[in-house]
Design an enzyme around this catalytic site. Structure first.
Site, short mmCIF file in Angstrom:
data_model
loop_
_atom_site.label_atom_id
_atom_site.label_comp_id
_atom_site.label_asym_id
_atom_site.label_seq_id
_atom_site.Cartn_x
_atom_site.Cartn_y
_atom_site.Cartn_z
N ASP A 98 0.86 -1.18 0.00
CA ASP A 98 0.00 0.00 0.00
C ASP A 98 0.90 1.23 0.00
OD1 ASP A 98 -2.28 1.67 0.38
OD2 ASP A 98 -3.23 0.07 1.54
N ASP A 199 -2.96 4.70 -2.47
CA ASP A 199 -3.99 5.32 -1.64
C ASP A 199 -4.39 6.70 -2.19
OD1 ASP A 199 -5.49 5.17 0.93
OD2 ASP A 199 -4.31 6.95 1.44
N GLU A 241 -6.47 4.05 -5.90
CA GLU A 241 -7.75 4.27 -5.24
C GLU A 241 -8.29 5.63 -5.68
OE1 GLU A 241 -9.70 4.51 -0.76
OE2 GLU A 241 -7.86 5.55 -1.26
N HIS A 315 -11.37 -2.59 3.39
CA HIS A 315 -11.25 -2.21 4.80
C HIS A 315 -11.99 -0.92 5.16
CE1 HIS A 315 -8.45 0.20 2.62
NE2 HIS A 315 -8.26 0.96 3.68
N ASP A 316 -12.51 -0.20 4.16
CA ASP A 316 -13.26 1.04 4.41
C ASP A 316 -14.76 0.86 4.27
OD1 ASP A 316 -10.91 2.55 4.72
OD2 ASP A 316 -10.82 3.05 2.58
O1 TEU Z 1 -9.39 6.01 1.86
C1 TEU Z 1 -9.79 7.17 1.18
C2 TEU Z 1 -10.98 7.81 1.66
O2 TEU Z 1 -11.35 8.85 1.13
C3 TEU Z 1 -11.69 7.19 2.77
O3 TEU Z 1 -11.45 7.92 3.91
C4 TEU Z 1 -13.10 7.08 2.51
O4 TEU Z 1 -13.67 8.32 2.22
C5 TEU Z 1 -13.75 6.52 3.69
O5 TEU Z 1 -12.98 5.46 4.15
C6 TEU Z 1 -15.09 6.01 3.37
O6 TEU Z 1 -15.51 5.39 4.50
C7 TEU Z 1 -8.05 5.74 1.99
C8 TEU Z 1 -7.86 4.52 2.84
O7 TEU Z 1 -8.40 3.41 2.19
C9 TEU Z 1 -8.44 4.77 4.19
O8 TEU Z 1 -8.38 3.63 5.01
C10 TEU Z 1 -7.68 5.91 4.81
O9 TEU Z 1 -8.27 6.28 6.03
C11 TEU Z 1 -7.65 7.14 3.90
O10 TEU Z 1 -7.33 6.81 2.55
C12 TEU Z 1 -6.57 8.09 4.35
O11 TEU Z 1 -5.31 7.58 4.04
#
Ligand code: TEU
Ligand code: CA
Length: 540
Positions: A98, A199, A241, A315-316
């Protein structure tokens, strides 16, 4: 290494903190991952994407990096990572790291320097602006709540942070910063990794003064430069992403002629249960017709000009079976249905840990049980606005990121589900006694074995990788599509509802090769699909 190997790959996403603990501290780690490589090989996946394992204060579970070239001791050491890469290679599995380069931790030495003085040589590694009339430079908001600008009294300026204030944004306009990033990427490439997941990569080309953050003016120029300076000539897999991508934008990233990335993660289908104005926490019912149209649009539009990633969860996001299926009465059927539907589309499929056994969301009753910064900040913000506790917790239970982050459920016997021998960093879903790996590996009817079969089918049938996609007209609740390659036809049908649905397709009597109910030959001209029934059949 075969060119474009990633078009044939199946990627498994590991959230290291919750995968397997090897040393009894309640936190998953790299030796834990190594101990499960045989399991992953059995499943058949060919690449592993690891969420960040670099040194980090852990404000955003590793997405706040303080040292890109060292491993956080909670996960193990660089030796462990080298061992993981080697051991995975023996099983023909590649490791995808990542890459978090939109921001660092506020504890990264670059930022510690940067905030020292306006003339520090690291000042321009980050984005600093003067106050305007004693206030923030503009109204940009942080994804995790509040303003995206934080005042630093030591130098009298604001710095930009699109995520938490402990995650200051890097200044990609600075060529020296870009150079350091490329050098760091090459350090990882030399270790023999298979690629990067990038990311929030759509944010790096931003123009904060014009408040244009995603898809900014310099995004693609920076990506082409990155490609040239790092992975371009090395046949690695890269997946960006990109929350703000449309198919048109996705082609800019993934058209091979443009030399940017292999593919991107688009999120349109994961946002259909939220209102367009209100964002993630403003929910509306999922429209199945829309889901079909959106996924089909991505299949069709990228054909020939780019490449799709295929995923239901990460994971989000909440657990797929809880948001797109039925995690109660039809958990097993709907988990398998989602697998069949997605894994026979065109693109590179991603499986998020636990998805292959049908893990579900994990409800909480109190805000104290919530770990994730996004949910916690949102909770307090909404409490201050006068909203009811119960309503906010309900939102967290539906959409909160902890749902996906509870520990992996390895068996139903041990106290901590085989994840650890001590109470883990985040609660285990109490349903582990019913939903776990041990019960499924040797059960040929399990969700696990449906995934295994699908992965194997993709490896042995070129039509799954290359076949043209075409949506087949049916009732809204039924998702049916055809894949076609040189006269060969594969029909995939899925009932997205818990009601019986009639199917009338002119393909006659056929024998499905996979299904989530036990089936003999069926007549596709008159067939009743049971709740969440899904099947795939080669048309002869
Ligand atoms: O996620 C990008 C992001 O915009 C997320 O915060 C998203 O809006 C949110 O998770 C929706 O629930 C990436 C990573 O995948 C996330 O885990 C990180 O918190 C974020 O970037 C910051 O690095
Ligand atoms: Ca551990």
């Amino acid at each position: 290494m075969e060119k474009d190997w990633w078009k044939n790959a199946v990627v498994y996403q590991i959230y290291p903190k919750s995968f397997q603990d090897s040393n009894g501290d309640g936190i998953g780690d790299i030796p834990g991952i190594i101990s499960k490589l045989d399991y992953l090989e059995k499943l058949g996946v060919t690449a592993l994407w690891l969420n960040p394992i670099y040194c980090s204060p852990g404000v955003d579970n590793g997405y706040d990096i303080s040292d890109y070239k060292r491993i956080d001791p909670i996960y193990g050491s660089m030796k462990d990572v080298d061992c993981l890469i080697r051991e995975a290679q023996k099983r023909e599995i590649k490791i995808i790291m990542d890459l978090v380069v939109n921001h660092t931790s506020d504890q990264h030495p670059w930022f510690l320097q940067s905030r020292q003085s306006r003339t520090n040589r690291y000042r321009d590694y980050y984005i600093w602006r003067d106050p305007v009339d004693g206030h923030e430079p503009n109204s940009l908001k942080s994804v995790f709540g509040g303003s995206a600008w934080e005042f630093d009294s030591q130098t009298g300026q604001y710095y930009l942070h699109q995520f938490s204030k402990q995650q200051p944004d890097l200044n990609w306009q600075n060529p020296q910063l870009r150079e350091e990033i490329y050098q760091m990427m090459n350090f990882w490439i030399k270790k023999g990794i298979g690629g990067f997941r990038l990311d929030v990569i759509d944010l790096i080309g931003k123009d904060p003064d014009k408040m244009q953050m995603s898809n900014g003016p310099d995004l693609h120029r920076f990506l082409r430069e990155m490609n040239q300076r790092t992975f371009g000539s090395r046949n690695l897999m890269t997946v960006g992403e990109t929350w703000g991508a449309t198919p048109e934008i996705a082609k800019l990233y993934s058209d091979p002629q443009r030399h940017e990335l292999s593919m991107v993660f688009q999120f349109e289908h994961t946002q259909l249960d939220q209102t367009s104005a209100g964002g993630k926490w403003s929910m509306k019912p999922l429209d199945l017709h829309e889901l079909k149209l959106v996924l089909s649009k991505w299949q069709m539009d990228l054909d020939g000009h780019g490449w799709n990633s295929l995923f239901w969860n990460n994971h989000d996001l909440p657990r797929a079976v809880s948001s797109f299926g039925n995690d109660q009465e039809y958990r097993i059927e709907s988990a398998k249905m989602l697998a069949i539907l997605l894994h026979l589309m065109k693109g590179t499929p991603y499986i998020y840990q636990g998805e292959e056994i049908g893990m579900t969301n994990c409800p909480v009753n109190l805000i104290d049980e919530v770990n994730d910064i996004e949910s916690v900040n949102m909770y307090h913000e909404k409490i201050n606005e006068g909203q009811k506790k119960e309503d906010i917790l309900q939102l967290i239970n539906r959409k909160g990121r902890d749902n996906a982050r509870t520990p992996m459920q390895w068996n139903g016997q041990s106290q901590y589900a085989g994840f650890s021998n001590r109470s883990p960093w985040l609660h285990i879903n109490p349903n582990f006694k019913m939903i776990n790996v041990a019960d499924q590996v040797y059960d040929s009817n399990s969700v696990f074995n449906t995934y295994r079969k699908l992965i194997n089918y993709r490896k042995t049938h070129q039509i799954v990788v290359e076949g043209k996609y075409q949506l087949v007209k049916t009732a809204d609740e039924v998702f049916a599509y055809l894949r076609q390659l040189e006269g060969q036809k594969l029909l995939v049908v899925a009932n997205l509802s818990s009601q019986i649905q009639n199917l009338n397709l002119n393909y006659g009597i056929q024998q499905p090769w996979i299904s989530n109910y036990s089936l003999g030959k069926i007549d596709l001209t008159h067939y009743q699909l049971r709740p969440y029934e899904a099947l795939a059949v080669e048309i002869h």
